[in-house]
Design an enzyme around this catalytic site. Structure first.
Site, PDB file in Angstrom:
ATOM      1  CD  GLU A 137       1.951  10.759   3.991  1.00 32.69           C
ATOM      2  OE1 GLU A 137       1.671  11.453   3.003  1.00 32.69           O
ATOM      3  OE2 GLU A 137       1.818  11.145   5.178  1.00 32.69           O
ATOM      4  N   PRO A 138       5.487   7.227   6.381  1.00 36.98           N
ATOM      5  CG  PRO A 138       7.718   7.855   6.252  1.00 36.98           C
ATOM      6  CD  PRO A 138       6.390   8.082   5.590  1.00 36.98           C
ATOM      7  N   GLY A 139       4.867   6.299   9.683  1.00 40.59           N
ATOM      8  CA  GLY A 139       4.071   6.613  10.864  1.00 40.59           C
ATOM      9  C   GLY A 139       2.603   6.816  10.592  1.00 40.59           C
ATOM     10  CG  PHE A 166       5.974   0.190   3.805  1.00 40.25           C
ATOM     11  CD1 PHE A 166       7.096  -0.586   4.039  1.00 40.25           C
ATOM     12  CD2 PHE A 166       5.390   0.850   4.869  1.00 40.25           C
ATOM     13  CE1 PHE A 166       7.632  -0.708   5.318  1.00 40.25           C
ATOM     14  CE2 PHE A 166       5.913   0.739   6.157  1.00 40.25           C
ATOM     15  CZ  PHE A 166       7.036  -0.040   6.369  1.00 40.25           C
ATOM     16  CB  THR A 168       4.444  -2.073  -4.717  1.00 41.24           C
ATOM     17  OG1 THR A 168       4.129  -2.635  -3.443  1.00 41.24           O
ATOM     18  CG2 THR A 168       4.766  -3.193  -5.694  1.00 41.24           C
ATOM     19  CD  GLU A 254      -4.821  -0.688  -4.081  1.00 43.32           C
ATOM     20  OE1 GLU A 254      -3.658  -0.659  -3.622  1.00 43.32           O
ATOM     21  OE2 GLU A 254      -5.570   0.306  -4.097  1.00 43.32           O
ATOM     22  CD  GLN A 348       2.287 -27.012  12.194  1.00 41.00           C
ATOM     23  OE1 GLN A 348       1.412 -27.873  12.147  1.00 41.00           O
ATOM     24  NE2 GLN A 348       2.174 -25.913  12.932  1.00 41.00           N
ATOM     25  CD  GLU A 379      -4.828  -3.234  12.790  1.00 39.76           C
ATOM     26  OE1 GLU A 379      -4.425  -4.113  13.572  1.00 39.76           O
ATOM     27  OE2 GLU A 379      -4.293  -3.002  11.676  1.00 39.76           O
TER      28      GLU A 379
END
Length: 391
Positions: A137-139, A166, A168, A254, A348, A379
């Protein structure tokens, strides 16, 4: 061909049989014909067409593990591994197919009623129905329990209000599993979370914008909104208040799928880089002949082999039904972070050519960082690991 890599018929991975390798050859030939030639165009258009989903279903590459009564063939998890790896060799945006087959569908198979299984699962297999799992969810912080979308019972329905982001497959999804709070007063709060089955035609459900990301341009990622959306009580998945428990039960597979995909993307970057530096010169000498280049390739190959050994061991344990959520979380965290480090090294070695944005190596470099956000932030993953080892 996909990555121009040949099938190793003597693959020593213990969970792969001759049947798995024949299946691998079949899906690779299919993707070489139906996906590889069009993938760049899908990236430019910002999506994978429904016609491709239908072709995958018609060829038996969606949810093959489901029982025959729902249209599957009862295949073991090794076939899901093969599919995930071959999809990833084409491009990371095809992970949405694995989410459909090996993340969303297992919830219905495990926790759904017979009516729910018969209503949805056959359409999952054919590609007629595209699915999504809506939790973020947002935030929202790293705690799954802090879901704010609500579903309150009224007159035989759950009235759903809230937003998801977000997600999918969210823009094309015909059906989604939505995590909601059904008991606002539950203590602890995660006891109030339930999972609802919501169809795209539900009144009050709308899609927001298709999200533009820093990579995976053809991955269908969207915002979802619910404004007094009525969902029949019969669309509750499993028992009310047990949503977080169900999520934790399915989190192992998952996160394992995420680790498998990220490892395959990294392996592909190594393959692309080795092929490139073998044919390029700097100061009159092939790049591959410089010791620094050789050392870098050796470091990358070592990391990938360590990751492969770890993940293959986890796949075997998962197939055997062992509880390895801690180890799988370690694999997801370490491999997605490792893939970012390797991506930088490969770029590189490609020097300016890798930064043109026109080559697969540049696309890989853009796509790989997004995988660290899958199945929970770093996290969140590290918190679970720390808790499970008693810290």
């Amino acid at each position: 061909m996909i990555g121009t890599m040949a099938i190793n018929k003597n693959d020593s991975r213990s969970f792969l049989t001759e049947k798995h390798l024949l299946f691998k050859q079949s899906i690779r030939e299919f993707l070489d014909k139906e996906a590889v030639p069009f993938y760049d165009q899908w990236e430019k258009e910002g999506g994978i067409p429904r016609s491709f989903w239908k072709k995958i279903g018609d060829n038996g590459f969606l949810c093959p593990w489901l029982d025959a009564e729902f249209g599957g063939v009862g295949a073991d998890f090794g076939y899901s591994v093969v599919l995930a790896e071959e999809f990833e060799m084409v491009g990371s945006a095809l992970r949405g197919i694995s989410i459909h087959s090996d993340v969303v569908a297992p919830y219905i198979a495990s926790f759904g009623t017979m009516d729910q299984k018969q209503r949805y699962l056959p359409k999952f297999i054919t590609g007629e129905m595209i699915t999504a799992f809506a939790m973020a969810e947002p935030g929202m912080d790293s705690e799954f329990a802090n879901i704010q979308t609500t579903a309150i019972k009224k007159d035989g329905y759950y009235i759903v209000n809230g937003a998801k982001t977000f997600i999918t497959n969210g823009f094309k999804a015909d059906f989604m599993i939505v995590a909601c709070k059904t008991d606002l007063d539950a203590v602890p709060s995660h006891d109030g979370i339930s999972l609802l089955l919501i169809d795209k035609d539900t009144p009050g459900f709308t899609r927001g914008r298709k999200l533009e990301k820093a990579g995976q341009d053809s991955s269908d990622t969207a915002e979802l909104f619910f404004d007094d959306a009525p969902v029949p009580i019969g669309n509750l998945l499993g028992e009310e208040g047990r949503g977080l428990s169900y999520i934790m039960q399915k989190l192992q597979q998952e996160r394992l799928m995420c680790a498998i995909g990220s490892l395959m993307a990294t392996k592909d970057m190594l393959h692309l880089t080795v092929n490139y530096i073998k044919g390029q010169k700097a100061f009159g000498k092939k790049i591959s002949e410089y010791k620094k280049s050789q050392f870098t390739i050796a470091e990358i190959a070592t990391d990938i082999q360590l990751g492969r050994t770890f993940v293959d061991g986890l796949i075997c344990k998962h197939i055997n039904g062992e509880n390895i959520i801690t180890e799988v979380s370690m694999a997801k965290y370490w491999i997605t972070e490792m893939s970012k480090r390797i991506s930088e090294k490969c770029m590189q070695l490609h020097d300016r050519y890798g930064n043109t944005g026109d080559d697969k190596i540049a696309r890989r470099h853009r796509d790989i960082p997004l995988t660290t956000l899958y199945t929970g932030s770093d996290e969140n993953v590290k918190t679970l690991i720390a808790e499970n080892i008693g810290f």
